[in-house]
Design a protein around this motif. Structure first.
Motif, PDB file in Angstrom:
ATOM      1  N   LEU A 114       0.828  -1.209   0.000  1.00 52.40           N
ATOM      2  CA  LEU A 114       0.000   0.000   0.000  1.00 52.40           C
ATOM      3  C   LEU A 114       0.864   1.262   0.000  1.00 52.40           C
ATOM      4  O   LEU A 114       0.588   2.233   0.708  1.00 52.40           O
ATOM      5  CB  LEU A 114      -0.945   0.013   1.201  1.00 52.40           C
ATOM      6  CG  LEU A 114      -2.128  -0.962   1.130  1.00 52.40           C
ATOM      7  CD1 LEU A 114      -2.842  -1.018   2.479  1.00 52.40           C
ATOM      8  CD2 LEU A 114      -3.113  -0.539   0.054  1.00 52.40           C
ATOM      9  N   SER A 115       1.919   1.229  -0.807  1.00 49.05           N
ATOM     10  CA  SER A 115       2.849   2.350  -0.859  1.00 49.05           C
ATOM     11  C   SER A 115       2.519   3.336  -1.968  1.00 49.05           C
ATOM     12  O   SER A 115       3.244   4.319  -2.139  1.00 49.05           O
ATOM     13  CB  SER A 115       4.279   1.829  -1.070  1.00 49.05           C
ATOM     14  OG  SER A 115       4.354   1.066  -2.269  1.00 49.05           O
ATOM     15  N   ASP A 119      -2.845   1.943  -5.153  1.00 47.96           N
ATOM     16  CA  ASP A 119      -3.155   0.754  -4.349  1.00 47.96           C
ATOM     17  C   ASP A 119      -4.288   1.043  -3.365  1.00 47.96           C
ATOM     18  O   ASP A 119      -5.183   0.221  -3.180  1.00 47.96           O
ATOM     19  CB  ASP A 119      -1.907   0.285  -3.601  1.00 47.96           C
ATOM     20  CG  ASP A 119      -0.794  -0.138  -4.534  1.00 47.96           C
ATOM     21  OD1 ASP A 119      -1.105  -0.668  -5.619  1.00 47.96           O
ATOM     22  OD2 ASP A 119       0.382   0.073  -4.200  1.00 47.96           O
ATOM     23  N   GLY A 120      -4.231   2.219  -2.736  1.00 47.02           N
ATOM     24  CA  GLY A 120      -5.311   2.594  -1.836  1.00 47.02           C
ATOM     25  C   GLY A 120      -6.628   2.755  -2.561  1.00 47.02           C
ATOM     26  O   GLY A 120      -7.684   2.308  -2.081  1.00 47.02           O
ATOM     27  N   PRO A 174      -6.031  -3.413   5.525  1.00 49.80           N
ATOM     28  CA  PRO A 174      -4.764  -2.663   5.583  1.00 49.80           C
ATOM     29  C   PRO A 174      -3.928  -2.975   6.809  1.00 49.80           C
ATOM     30  O   PRO A 174      -2.694  -3.039   6.726  1.00 49.80           O
ATOM     31  CB  PRO A 174      -5.231  -1.198   5.574  1.00 49.80           C
ATOM     32  CG  PRO A 174      -6.572  -1.215   4.959  1.00 49.80           C
ATOM     33  CD  PRO A 174      -7.188  -2.505   5.383  1.00 49.80           C
ATOM     34  N   LEU A 232       0.348   4.407   7.608  1.00 48.67           N
ATOM     35  CA  LEU A 232      -0.789   3.491   7.527  1.00 48.67           C
ATOM     36  C   LEU A 232      -1.191   2.943   8.891  1.00 48.67           C
ATOM     37  O   LEU A 232      -2.379   2.971   9.252  1.00 48.67           O
ATOM     38  CB  LEU A 232      -0.452   2.333   6.588  1.00 48.67           C
ATOM     39  CG  LEU A 232      -1.574   1.321   6.353  1.00 48.67           C
ATOM     40  CD1 LEU A 232      -2.735   1.954   5.623  1.00 48.67           C
ATOM     41  CD2 LEU A 232      -1.041   0.125   5.573  1.00 48.67           C
ATOM     42  N   ALA A 285      -1.928   6.545   2.243  1.00 49.71           N
ATOM     43  CA  ALA A 285      -1.340   6.088   0.981  1.00 49.71           C
ATOM     44  C   ALA A 285      -0.649   7.233   0.252  1.00 49.71           C
ATOM     45  O   ALA A 285       0.451   7.064  -0.299  1.00 49.71           O
ATOM     46  CB  ALA A 285      -2.424   5.472   0.099  1.00 49.71           C
ATOM     47  N   THR A 288       2.607   8.082   2.194  1.00 47.14           N
ATOM     48  CA  THR A 288       3.615   7.046   1.981  1.00 47.14           C
ATOM     49  C   THR A 288       4.220   7.142   0.585  1.00 47.14           C
ATOM     50  O   THR A 288       5.442   7.020   0.413  1.00 47.14           O
ATOM     51  CB  THR A 288       2.997   5.659   2.189  1.00 47.14           C
ATOM     52  OG1 THR A 288       2.455   5.572   3.512  1.00 47.14           O
ATOM     53  CG2 THR A 288       4.039   4.562   2.004  1.00 47.14           C
ATOM     54  N   GLU A 289       3.380   7.381  -0.416  1.00 47.22           N
ATOM     55  CA  GLU A 289       3.888   7.499  -1.782  1.00 47.22           C
ATOM     56  C   GLU A 289       4.802   8.706  -1.918  1.00 47.22           C
ATOM     57  O   GLU A 289       5.867   8.627  -2.556  1.00 47.22           O
ATOM     58  CB  GLU A 289       2.714   7.610  -2.757  1.00 47.22           C
ATOM     59  CG  GLU A 289       3.144   7.645  -4.216  1.00 47.22           C
ATOM     60  CD  GLU A 289       1.959   7.667  -5.156  1.00 47.22           C
ATOM     61  OE1 GLU A 289       2.056   7.081  -6.244  1.00 47.22           O
ATOM     62  OE2 GLU A 289       0.933   8.278  -4.802  1.00 47.22           O
TER      63      GLU A 289
END
Length: 339
Positions: A114-115, A119-120, A174, A232, A285, A288-289
């Motif tokens: 979930l990076s 994806d989220g 998650p 997350l 998400a 994190t990205e």
């Protein structure tokens, strides 16, 4: 040797299947602790087994689907002793929904870390909202066909069922994927801040969910804090705690749920829980990205600096004379000539 390897794989698969079934059943018993009744049908605002089912498929693969079916069967047997056609249809829907969610996620290249924002988004719109249409439609449809539910109550019960299953995917999946992907033991470099977040959340969430004032929005700064600092795991744990406390307040018809009908309580609770889960998942998400992108840029800049340092140091090593063109080509050395 080959037979031993096959036997080992079969044993591992059997253990994984039993673990999935046991986890599904335990989560089902836990979810039934906070059930609500709408139009004569019992539903749970958060149904954790769907999140466990989707996470299990993403981690172990499609081969553990019998564990999902077995776990769903155990939950159904706990609720009713008779296996009538509508019960078997419900079992099929609860098994097919996570499988379809898994297949759709794999089709779009979903990553369990979930990076990425995509994806989220995939987990929200494919794994939760789209995949859980199957279980809710089949389950409520079977109740109507068996005359256990009036047809005019279909949409109210269907909405409650669908959102409950989707919430299980949005919150539980998650967290399980984070546990699978994270390194153990986790780093505790920010434990004082984590402790402060837990204390503030424990004080604010019960207050806003049981207050007669409309102050539910005060939860969102906590979600932003948790997502910014702990990504997350922080945001989803905060969302889970908030959803559970809000469900307790809804059952007690306290605070913002006071004086509402059962249908209005269900709509308000599910809308609140849904927005909390969506905000926590998508915000974490995105953060994190962005952090991964920044780290990649920093690593590329560091490599570029090293290359430039080697280039500016000179083409030849120090202490070695520079050859003329003739020497470099293998010809005789050039001599100086005077006029």
């Amino acid at each position: 040797m080959v037979g031993t390897e096959n036997l080992r794989r079969t044993g591992v698969l059997a253990l994984q299947t039993l673990a999935v079934a046991g986890s599904y059943y335990a989560a089902g018993r836990l979810g039934l602790l906070w059930d609500l009744t709408v139009e004569g049908a019992v539903f749970t605002p958060i149904w954790p087994p769907t999140g466990i089912a989707v996470a299990s498929l993403l981690i172990f693969g499609l081969s553990v689907w019998p564990g999902i079916a077995l776990g769903a069967l155990l939950v159904i047997v706990h609720l009713t002793s008779s296996l009538e056609p509508d019960v078997l249809g419900n079992l099929a829907g609860n098994t097919a929904a996570p499988i379809c969610a898994y297949l759709m996620l794999r089709a779009v290249g979903f990553r369990t870390g979930l990076s990425r924002l995509r994806d989220g988004m995939a987990l929200v719109f494919l794994g939760a909202l789209t995949g859980m249409l199957i279980s809710s439609t089949v389950g409520v449809g079977m109740l109507v066909m068996a005359d256990r539910l009036q047809s005019h109550s279909f949409w109210g019960v269907w909405l409650a069922w669908w959102v409950g299953d989707a919430m299980g995917v949005l919150i539980v999946t998650p967290l399980l994927l984070w546990l699978y992907e994270s390194q153990w033991p986790p780093q505790l470099s920010r434990w004082p801040e984590a402790t402060a977040l837990i204390v503030v959340t424990g004080a604010v969430v019960p207050l806003v969910t049981h207050s007669s004032l409309s102050v539910l929005f005060l939860v969102y700064p906590l979600l932003i804090w948790a997502a910014l600092r702990f990504q997350l795991i922080g945001s989803m744990l905060c969302a889970l705690a908030t959803s559970v406390v809000a469900t307790v307040a809804a059952r007690e018809e306290a605070g913002p749920f006071e004086g509402l009908s059962r249908v209005e309580v269900m709509i308000k609770l599910q809308a609140f829980n849904g927005t909390i889960a969506l905000t926590a998942l998508l915000l974490s998400a995105v953060i994190t990205e962005q952090r991964n992108t920044r780290r990649s840029v920093e690593a590329a800049c560091h490599e570029l600096v090293e290359v430039l340092e080697h280039l500016t140091a000179g083409d030849a090593p120090r202490g070695r004379p520079v050859q003329s063109e003739g020497e470099a080509d293998g010809g005789p050395p050039q001599q100086e000539t005077g006029r």
